[in-house]
Design a protein around this motif. Structure first.
Motif, PDB file in Angstrom:
ATOM      1  N   GLY A 160       8.454   5.163  -5.516  1.00 34.43           N
ATOM      2  CA  GLY A 160       7.261   4.672  -4.952  1.00 34.43           C
ATOM      3  C   GLY A 160       6.061   5.833  -4.711  1.00 34.43           C
ATOM      4  O   GLY A 160       5.199   5.745  -5.314  1.00 34.43           O
ATOM      5  N   PRO A 161       6.474   6.965  -3.936  1.00 37.77           N
ATOM      6  CA  PRO A 161       5.463   7.836  -3.916  1.00 37.77           C
ATOM      7  C   PRO A 161       5.218   8.687  -5.003  1.00 37.77           C
ATOM      8  O   PRO A 161       3.904   9.021  -5.072  1.00 37.77           O
ATOM      9  CB  PRO A 161       6.444   8.998  -2.770  1.00 37.77           C
ATOM     10  CG  PRO A 161       7.365   7.913  -1.982  1.00 37.77           C
ATOM     11  CD  PRO A 161       7.545   7.051  -3.036  1.00 37.77           C
ATOM     12  N   ALA A 162       5.947   8.571  -5.980  1.00 34.77           N
ATOM     13  CA  ALA A 162       5.748   9.181  -7.412  1.00 34.77           C
ATOM     14  C   ALA A 162       4.682   8.462  -8.118  1.00 34.77           C
ATOM     15  O   ALA A 162       4.288   8.844  -9.132  1.00 34.77           O
ATOM     16  CB  ALA A 162       7.133   9.395  -8.114  1.00 34.77           C
ATOM     17  N   HIS A 163       4.304   7.317  -7.645  1.00 31.89           N
ATOM     18  CA  HIS A 163       3.421   6.446  -8.395  1.00 31.89           C
ATOM     19  C   HIS A 163       1.754   7.299  -8.236  1.00 31.89           C
ATOM     20  O   HIS A 163       0.763   6.641  -8.913  1.00 31.89           O
ATOM     21  CB  HIS A 163       3.164   5.153  -8.019  1.00 31.89           C
ATOM     22  CG  HIS A 163       4.248   4.231  -8.509  1.00 31.89           C
ATOM     23  ND1 HIS A 163       4.614   2.968  -8.054  1.00 31.89           N
ATOM     24  CD2 HIS A 163       5.413   4.595  -9.292  1.00 31.89           C
ATOM     25  CE1 HIS A 163       5.738   2.401  -8.522  1.00 31.89           C
ATOM     26  NE2 HIS A 163       6.249   3.638  -8.967  1.00 31.89           N
ATOM     27  N   HIS A 164       1.647   8.147  -7.272  1.00 30.36           N
ATOM     28  CA  HIS A 164       0.439   8.530  -6.958  1.00 30.36           C
ATOM     29  C   HIS A 164       0.415  10.092  -7.219  1.00 30.36           C
ATOM     30  O   HIS A 164       1.186  10.694  -6.961  1.00 30.36           O
ATOM     31  CB  HIS A 164       0.080   8.328  -5.530  1.00 30.36           C
ATOM     32  CG  HIS A 164       0.117   6.976  -5.259  1.00 30.36           C
ATOM     33  ND1 HIS A 164      -0.850   5.764  -5.684  1.00 30.36           N
ATOM     34  CD2 HIS A 164       0.943   6.215  -4.431  1.00 30.36           C
ATOM     35  CE1 HIS A 164      -0.659   4.572  -5.131  1.00 30.36           C
ATOM     36  NE2 HIS A 164       0.632   4.820  -4.380  1.00 30.36           N
ATOM     37  N   TYR A 165      -0.824  10.563  -7.669  1.00 31.06           N
ATOM     38  CA  TYR A 165      -1.006  11.980  -8.007  1.00 31.06           C
ATOM     39  C   TYR A 165      -1.698  12.912  -6.931  1.00 31.06           C
ATOM     40  O   TYR A 165      -1.923  14.026  -6.972  1.00 31.06           O
ATOM     41  CB  TYR A 165      -1.766  11.971  -9.376  1.00 31.06           C
ATOM     42  CG  TYR A 165      -1.105  11.719 -10.700  1.00 31.06           C
ATOM     43  CD1 TYR A 165      -0.393  12.563 -11.248  1.00 31.06           C
ATOM     44  CD2 TYR A 165      -1.087  10.423 -10.951  1.00 31.06           C
ATOM     45  CE1 TYR A 165       0.515  12.056 -12.434  1.00 31.06           C
ATOM     46  CE2 TYR A 165      -0.388   9.784 -12.032  1.00 31.06           C
ATOM     47  CZ  TYR A 165       0.381  10.855 -12.695  1.00 31.06           C
ATOM     48  OH  TYR A 165       1.231  10.301 -13.877  1.00 31.06           O
ATOM     49  N   TYR A 166      -1.999  12.078  -5.823  1.00 32.72           N
ATOM     50  CA  TYR A 166      -2.486  13.034  -4.812  1.00 32.72           C
ATOM     51  C   TYR A 166      -1.709  12.674  -3.464  1.00 32.72           C
ATOM     52  O   TYR A 166      -2.184  12.000  -2.438  1.00 32.72           O
ATOM     53  CB  TYR A 166      -4.075  12.738  -4.467  1.00 32.72           C
ATOM     54  CG  TYR A 166      -4.846  13.328  -5.528  1.00 32.72           C
ATOM     55  CD1 TYR A 166      -5.332  14.407  -5.702  1.00 32.72           C
ATOM     56  CD2 TYR A 166      -5.273  12.415  -6.725  1.00 32.72           C
ATOM     57  CE1 TYR A 166      -6.098  15.073  -6.479  1.00 32.72           C
ATOM     58  CE2 TYR A 166      -6.024  13.229  -7.561  1.00 32.72           C
ATOM     59  CZ  TYR A 166      -6.605  14.361  -7.707  1.00 32.72           C
ATOM     60  OH  TYR A 166      -7.330  14.743  -8.594  1.00 32.72           O
ATOM     61  N   PRO A 180      -2.707  18.811   1.838  1.00 29.51           N
ATOM     62  CA  PRO A 180      -3.845  18.439   2.421  1.00 29.51           C
ATOM     63  C   PRO A 180      -4.668  17.376   1.518  1.00 29.51           C
ATOM     64  O   PRO A 180      -5.686  17.376   0.843  1.00 29.51           O
ATOM     65  CB  PRO A 180      -4.619  19.732   2.168  1.00 29.51           C
ATOM     66  CG  PRO A 180      -4.130  20.417   0.955  1.00 29.51           C
ATOM     67  CD  PRO A 180      -2.519  19.805   1.026  1.00 29.51           C
ATOM     68  N   ASN A 181      -3.953  16.238   1.140  1.00 29.23           N
ATOM     69  CA  ASN A 181      -4.640  15.185   0.318  1.00 29.23           C
ATOM     70  C   ASN A 181      -5.034  13.921   1.157  1.00 29.23           C
ATOM     71  O   ASN A 181      -4.314  13.421   2.032  1.00 29.23           O
ATOM     72  CB  ASN A 181      -3.308  14.751  -0.560  1.00 29.23           C
ATOM     73  CG  ASN A 181      -3.205  16.007  -1.543  1.00 29.23           C
ATOM     74  OD1 ASN A 181      -3.943  16.987  -1.737  1.00 29.23           O
ATOM     75  ND2 ASN A 181      -2.075  15.702  -2.459  1.00 29.23           N
ATOM     76  N   LYS A 182      -5.637  13.018   0.258  1.00 30.32           N
ATOM     77  CA  LYS A 182      -6.155  11.763   0.668  1.00 30.32           C
ATOM     78  C   LYS A 182      -5.860  11.060  -0.750  1.00 30.32           C
ATOM     79  O   LYS A 182      -6.486  11.018  -1.741  1.00 30.32           O
ATOM     80  CB  LYS A 182      -7.463  11.680   1.066  1.00 30.32           C
ATOM     81  CG  LYS A 182      -8.032  12.305   2.387  1.00 30.32           C
ATOM     82  CD  LYS A 182      -9.395  12.013   2.530  1.00 30.32           C
ATOM     83  CE  LYS A 182      -9.771  12.931   3.996  1.00 30.32           C
ATOM     84  NZ  LYS A 182     -11.264  12.595   4.238  1.00 30.32           N
ATOM     85  N   THR A 183      -4.498  10.278  -0.562  1.00 30.29           N
ATOM     86  CA  THR A 183      -3.989   9.488  -1.900  1.00 30.29           C
ATOM     87  C   THR A 183      -5.070   8.605  -2.345  1.00 30.29           C
ATOM     88  O   THR A 183      -5.173   8.553  -3.658  1.00 30.29           O
ATOM     89  CB  THR A 183      -2.784   8.837  -1.323  1.00 30.29           C
ATOM     90  OG1 THR A 183      -1.920   9.925  -0.829  1.00 30.29           O
ATOM     91  CG2 THR A 183      -2.017   8.135  -2.562  1.00 30.29           C
ATOM     92  N   LYS A 184      -5.689   7.553  -1.601  1.00 33.01           N
ATOM     93  CA  LYS A 184      -6.538   6.569  -1.996  1.00 33.01           C
ATOM     94  C   LYS A 184      -7.749   7.077  -2.659  1.00 33.01           C
ATOM     95  O   LYS A 184      -8.380   6.697  -3.555  1.00 33.01           O
ATOM     96  CB  LYS A 184      -6.903   5.421  -1.000  1.00 33.01           C
ATOM     97  CG  LYS A 184      -7.444   4.136  -1.583  1.00 33.01           C
ATOM     98  CD  LYS A 184      -7.642   3.301  -0.541  1.00 33.01           C
ATOM     99  CE  LYS A 184      -8.286   1.986  -1.019  1.00 33.01           C
ATOM    100  NZ  LYS A 184      -8.423   0.905  -0.088  1.00 33.01           N
ATOM    101  N   GLU A 185      -8.269   8.257  -1.806  1.00 36.18           N
ATOM    102  CA  GLU A 185      -9.748   8.898  -2.399  1.00 36.18           C
ATOM    103  C   GLU A 185      -9.214   9.864  -3.419  1.00 36.18           C
ATOM    104  O   GLU A 185     -10.249  10.101  -3.876  1.00 36.18           O
ATOM    105  CB  GLU A 185     -10.400   9.507  -1.328  1.00 36.18           C
ATOM    106  CG  GLU A 185     -10.677   8.664   0.053  1.00 36.18           C
ATOM    107  CD  GLU A 185      -9.483   8.149   0.906  1.00 36.18           C
ATOM    108  OE1 GLU A 185      -8.510   8.639   0.601  1.00 36.18           O
ATOM    109  OE2 GLU A 185      -9.909   7.296   1.913  1.00 36.18           O
ATOM    110  N   LYS A 186      -7.891  10.072  -3.830  1.00 32.33           N
ATOM    111  CA  LYS A 186      -7.790  10.879  -4.802  1.00 32.33           C
ATOM    112  C   LYS A 186      -8.453  12.431  -4.472  1.00 32.33           C
ATOM    113  O   LYS A 186      -9.216  12.846  -5.484  1.00 32.33           O
ATOM    114  CB  LYS A 186      -8.101  10.597  -6.022  1.00 32.33           C
ATOM    115  CG  LYS A 186      -7.371   9.102  -6.507  1.00 32.33           C
ATOM    116  CD  LYS A 186      -7.707   8.751  -7.770  1.00 32.33           C
ATOM    117  CE  LYS A 186      -8.904   7.980  -7.808  1.00 32.33           C
ATOM    118  NZ  LYS A 186      -9.236   7.338  -9.093  1.00 32.33           N
ATOM    119  N   GLU A 187      -8.317  12.779  -3.300  1.00 32.09           N
ATOM    120  CA  GLU A 187      -8.791  14.009  -3.074  1.00 32.09           C
ATOM    121  C   GLU A 187      -7.688  15.188  -2.504  1.00 32.09           C
ATOM    122  O   GLU A 187      -6.778  14.655  -1.907  1.00 32.09           O
ATOM    123  CB  GLU A 187      -9.724  13.946  -1.868  1.00 32.09           C
ATOM    124  CG  GLU A 187     -11.065  13.257  -2.255  1.00 32.09           C
ATOM    125  CD  GLU A 187     -11.979  12.897  -0.927  1.00 32.09           C
ATOM    126  OE1 GLU A 187     -11.704  13.474   0.130  1.00 32.09           O
ATOM    127  OE2 GLU A 187     -12.954  12.345  -1.016  1.00 32.09           O
TER     128      GLU A 187
END
Length: 462
Positions: A160-166, A180-187
């Motif tokens: 599951g966590p590997a589905h996101h790049y941030y 220091p990431n914001k997953t949904k904002e892709k920051e």
């Protein structure tokens, strides 16, 4: 000793040592296994891709060997990686489906007593490291990579966590570290770049005196589709038709085609940098680098021709779901431009690594070493009786077998489909009615190739 006996003795020695004699001594090579995630057979230049540029991956193919009949362990991530690590196909593997596709809906990990390729190579004196997507420790217990033969790990334990790049967190060894990431904002920090940096750090501290095994399991180009803008720029003024992407579980960038191409090219760029680092360290000549993918593509609808001539994609047991790109480079051993039609699969990697390292596998394996095929030695290369797959998600249980030129696919409750891949690689013409005896033989192979597993019953699960 006369000349004939001398040559015979020399030949026996070379066979026993795998033919690896350099400067009067036998050396164990380093092994770097690079795994892309959901990259199709046709997504690389050496297999005909024309839109996406992959010059560094293509150089591995040009300077080494290409296997044209290489297959993944499964048509989805988890079981495919289990086959790769344990040397068993999905008829015998401990993980035969992705996490929730089990009898009780709970994830299953590789067994504690089940040797991995890393554990085998540790016996041969290798340093070992896994970076990227592990996906075989959903329960965060005995199946963590550092408990399965890897000295070091950095990346994702679970799917599951590997589905996101941030991501906000990743694992280092057996502990999570915050980013220091914001997953949904892709920051923040693009996790693919972190994987590359970790691979650089690991290779930089290696030397010629101790062999190492690096398993670099990138998450590109798995959904979600997102990449920093600099990787999209080369593709943004080519007049490509746009493909708008919708946000949901995956926080896609707005436009798909340039993003997908940019992701693959970013991975290619970084693989090129890794190859340069190996050369700078003086390690490249005695390092086997393998590049492949965990299963067929997911994204493409024809624009990139990601599956080439093959039918289907991820979650199919037709060729497009399991027939994957494979290139290997090892200057000390593989002749540039080698091309092999040897039929091989993920479960062959463990015995191949053991063969190269000069040890016998402790693991019970379905695999056959493809070391001879890498060297272009077709006469000495052993062949499989058949290759077997099974898969069970929404479409219900399905099996596939390849034996020589023949391929069969059977959905439970439906007649078997039979194809002659030498004439019909796209599996367009079912010839089971023309060859009923061959179809019966393939059914028998399907039935004899699997053992029962209560976690993965051969019946519809959902």
């Amino acid at each position: 000793m006369n000349r004939r006996n001398f040559l015979k003795a020399a030949g026996c020695f070379l066979a026993a040592s795998g033919g690896r004699v350099f400067a009067g001594k036998s050396e164990k090579p380093n092994i770097v296994f690079i795994l892309a995630d959901d990259l199709g057979y046709g997504d690389v230049g050496f297999n005909g891709q024309s839109r996406i540029k992959t010059p560094n991956i293509d150089n591995i193919a040009k300077q080494g060997a290409v296997f044209t009949n290489h297959y993944s362990g499964s048509t989805v991530c988890g079981p495919s990686r289990c086959c790769l690590m344990t040397g068993k196909h999905t008829g015998h593997a401990s993980v035969r489906g992705n996490p929730r596709w089990t009898s009780d809906g709970k994830p299953v990990d590789i067994r504690k007593e089940e040797p991995t390729v890393a554990e085998e190579l540790k016996r041969a004196g290798y340093n070992t490291c896994a970076i990227g997507k592990w996906g075989l420790a959903e329960n965060l217990s005995h199946a963590m990579p550092t408990k399965k033969g890897f000295d070091e790990f950095f990346g994702f334990m679970r799917h599951g966590p590997a589905h996101h790049y941030y991501p906000e967190k990743v694992w280092r060894n057996e502990h999570q570290v915050s980013l220091p990431n914001k997953t949904k904002e892709k920051e923040g920090l693009y996790v693919h770049d972190l994987f590359t940096q970790e691979a650089f750090k690991y290779i930089s501290k290696q030397d010629k005196n101790n062999p190492f095994f690096l398993y670099l399991a990138y998450t590109i180009p798995h959904y979600e589709l997102t990449v920093p803008e600099d990787s999209k720029e080369p593709y943004q003024k080519l007049g490509w038709k746009k493909r708008p992407m919708k946000q949901g579980h995956y926080y896609h960038d707005k436009e798909g085609h340039t993003t997908y191409a940019g992701m693959v090219s970013r991975m290619d760029r970084d693989i090129g940098s890794l190859m340069e680092l190996l050369k700078k360290k003086g390690l490249d000549k005695n390092t086997l680098v393998i590049f492949t993918s965990d299963n067929g593509h997911h994204y493409d609808k024809g624009f990139f021709d990601s599956n080439g001539v093959y039918r289907g994609k991820k979650r199919d047991l037709y060729e497009g779901g399991i027939h994957i790109p494979f290139a290997a480079r090892w200057p000390e051993m593989i002749r540039p431009g080698t091309k092999s039609s040897h039929i091989s699969a993920f479960w062959d990697f463990l015995p191949t690594a053991c063969d190269i390292a000069g040890i016998e596998p402790k693991a019970q394996t379905d695999g056959i070493s493809y070391f001879q095929a890498l060297k272009g030695n077709t006469r000495a290369q052993l062949s499989h009786n058949c290759l077997y797959w099974e898969f069970n998600e929404r479409q219900g249980p399905v099996q596939a077998v390849r034996k020589d030129k023949w391929k069969a696919v059977r959905y439970k409750g439906k007649p078997i489909e039979l194809y002659d891949l030498s004439k019909d690689p796209g599996e367009n013409n079912d010839i089971s009615a023309e060859y009923p005896e061959k179809a019966k033989q393939m059914v028998k192979l399907m039935e004899s190739s699997r053992t029962k597993d209560p976690n993965f019953p051969f019946k519809k699960l959902r």
